[in-house]
Design a protein around this motif. Sequence first.
Motif, PDB file in Angstrom:
ATOM      1  N   SER A 174       0.831  -1.192   0.000  1.00  0.00           N
ATOM      2  CA  SER A 174       0.000   0.000   0.000  1.00  0.00           C
ATOM      3  C   SER A 174       0.866   1.243   0.000  1.00  0.00           C
ATOM      4  N   LEU A 175       0.610   2.149  -0.939  1.00  0.00           N
ATOM      5  CA  LEU A 175       1.302   3.431  -0.993  1.00  0.00           C
ATOM      6  C   LEU A 175       0.302   4.495  -0.576  1.00  0.00           C
ATOM      7  N   ARG A 176       0.190   4.736   0.715  1.00  0.00           N
ATOM      8  CA  ARG A 176      -0.797   5.678   1.231  1.00  0.00           C
ATOM      9  C   ARG A 176      -0.238   7.093   1.194  1.00  0.00           C
ATOM     10  N   ARG A 177      -1.010   7.992   0.619  1.00  0.00           N
ATOM     11  CA  ARG A 177      -0.630   9.402   0.650  1.00  0.00           C
ATOM     12  C   ARG A 177      -1.019   9.984   1.989  1.00  0.00           C
ATOM     13  N   GLN A 231      14.142   9.741 -25.814  1.00  0.00           N
ATOM     14  CA  GLN A 231      12.753  10.029 -25.474  1.00  0.00           C
ATOM     15  C   GLN A 231      11.832   8.850 -25.763  1.00  0.00           C
ATOM     16  N   ALA A 232      12.220   7.999 -26.694  1.00  0.00           N
ATOM     17  CA  ALA A 232      11.419   6.818 -27.011  1.00  0.00           C
ATOM     18  C   ALA A 232      11.820   5.609 -26.177  1.00  0.00           C
ATOM     19  N   ARG A 233      12.768   5.783 -25.254  1.00  0.00           N
ATOM     20  CA  ARG A 233      13.279   4.652 -24.485  1.00  0.00           C
ATOM     21  C   ARG A 233      13.087   4.784 -22.977  1.00  0.00           C
ATOM     22  N   VAL A 234      12.992   6.008 -22.480  1.00  0.00           N
ATOM     23  CA  VAL A 234      13.004   6.187 -21.027  1.00  0.00           C
ATOM     24  C   VAL A 234      12.023   7.275 -20.613  1.00  0.00           C
ATOM     25  N   ARG A 235      11.472   7.114 -19.429  1.00  0.00           N
ATOM     26  CA  ARG A 235      10.615   8.112 -18.796  1.00  0.00           C
ATOM     27  C   ARG A 235      11.152   8.344 -17.392  1.00  0.00           C
ATOM     28  N   LEU A 236      11.107   9.587 -16.938  1.00  0.00           N
ATOM     29  CA  LEU A 236      11.687   9.943 -15.649  1.00  0.00           C
ATOM     30  C   LEU A 236      10.632  10.497 -14.699  1.00  0.00           C
ATOM     31  N   GLY A 237      10.748  10.120 -13.430  1.00  0.00           N
ATOM     32  CA  GLY A 237      10.016  10.771 -12.356  1.00  0.00           C
ATOM     33  C   GLY A 237      11.013  11.551 -11.517  1.00  0.00           C
ATOM     34  N   GLY A 254       2.036   8.720  -9.318  1.00  0.00           N
ATOM     35  CA  GLY A 254       1.795   8.260  -7.955  1.00  0.00           C
ATOM     36  C   GLY A 254       3.084   7.989  -7.210  1.00  0.00           C
ATOM     37  N   TYR A 255       4.071   7.436  -7.890  1.00  0.00           N
ATOM     38  CA  TYR A 255       5.364   7.185  -7.259  1.00  0.00           C
ATOM     39  C   TYR A 255       6.038   8.497  -6.857  1.00  0.00           C
TER      40      TYR A 255
END
Length: 282
Positions: free
Chosen positions: A42-45, A70-76, A255-256
């Motif tokens: 559970s990831l509770r905010r 840009q077609a290979r990776v996404r960053l948070g 969410g992460y």
Amino acid sequence: MGGGPGHLQPRRHAAPAHQRRGDPAGGGARRDHPRRHGRGVSLRRRGAKVAVAPDAPPFALAPRLEAELQARVRLGLVRAEPVSIGPAGPALQGAIGEACGSLARQHAGRPPSEIPGLAAARDLYRAFGIDPTRTRPSSEALLRRVLQGKPFPAILNAVDVCNLCALLFLLPIGLYDAHRVRGAVCLRRGRPGETYQGIRKDVVHLEGRPVLADEEGPFGNPTSDSLRTCVTATTRSLWMVIFAPASSPRAPLEGYVRHARDTCARHLGPPGTNVATSGEVL
């Protein structure tokens, strides 16, 4: 302080507990339900009480991604300051113990190849021609350690927060002292012969791998970060980068980022001082 993505932004204060739980005194407010992200943890905010540090400088939160990546990776991306670095406190130790216990129960007796949550990090590595069974994503290595019954690697509270998030998200996360990052940052492939001094080993080879680089050169990648920008007891401003494959849906990654911001705010604040955080998904 400005409200753009490159600036620290205050989080909204949490409602009193009786209001969150629908107590008549709170007007029957809706319960703040936990969110789950597909891995049984559970990831509770929790609305951490935070405020902007008065002297917090603007910070270019979003690195430039080279077109091919840009077609290979996404960053948070997550920024937090001011922070106080030292041993993990009891609350953080409790959160780590709870997460490790939950994952151990959920995946007991299952080989890593049968844990669906590991696929995203493996896909990221394969997108750059890296065999994840030979060079394991840091998040998978940490999960394997937990499933083998080995202790969680307690280092410093900020590093422990980063490792806890990597364990929950099952994605590799880089952690950097934001004040040691120099100028504009880009995400690119490592160049032939390019290396840097690692935190736990002398040389990290970067050719062909995704690397974060500033005006002084590369300083981070999904497997091992550099000594130059590592977090120490003197760190007061953090930058956290969650690495995911481009195929990852945006909503879970958002969410992460929220969860990482809240975790930093809860566990890394100096005594009597609130932590300001900001975040973005690229």
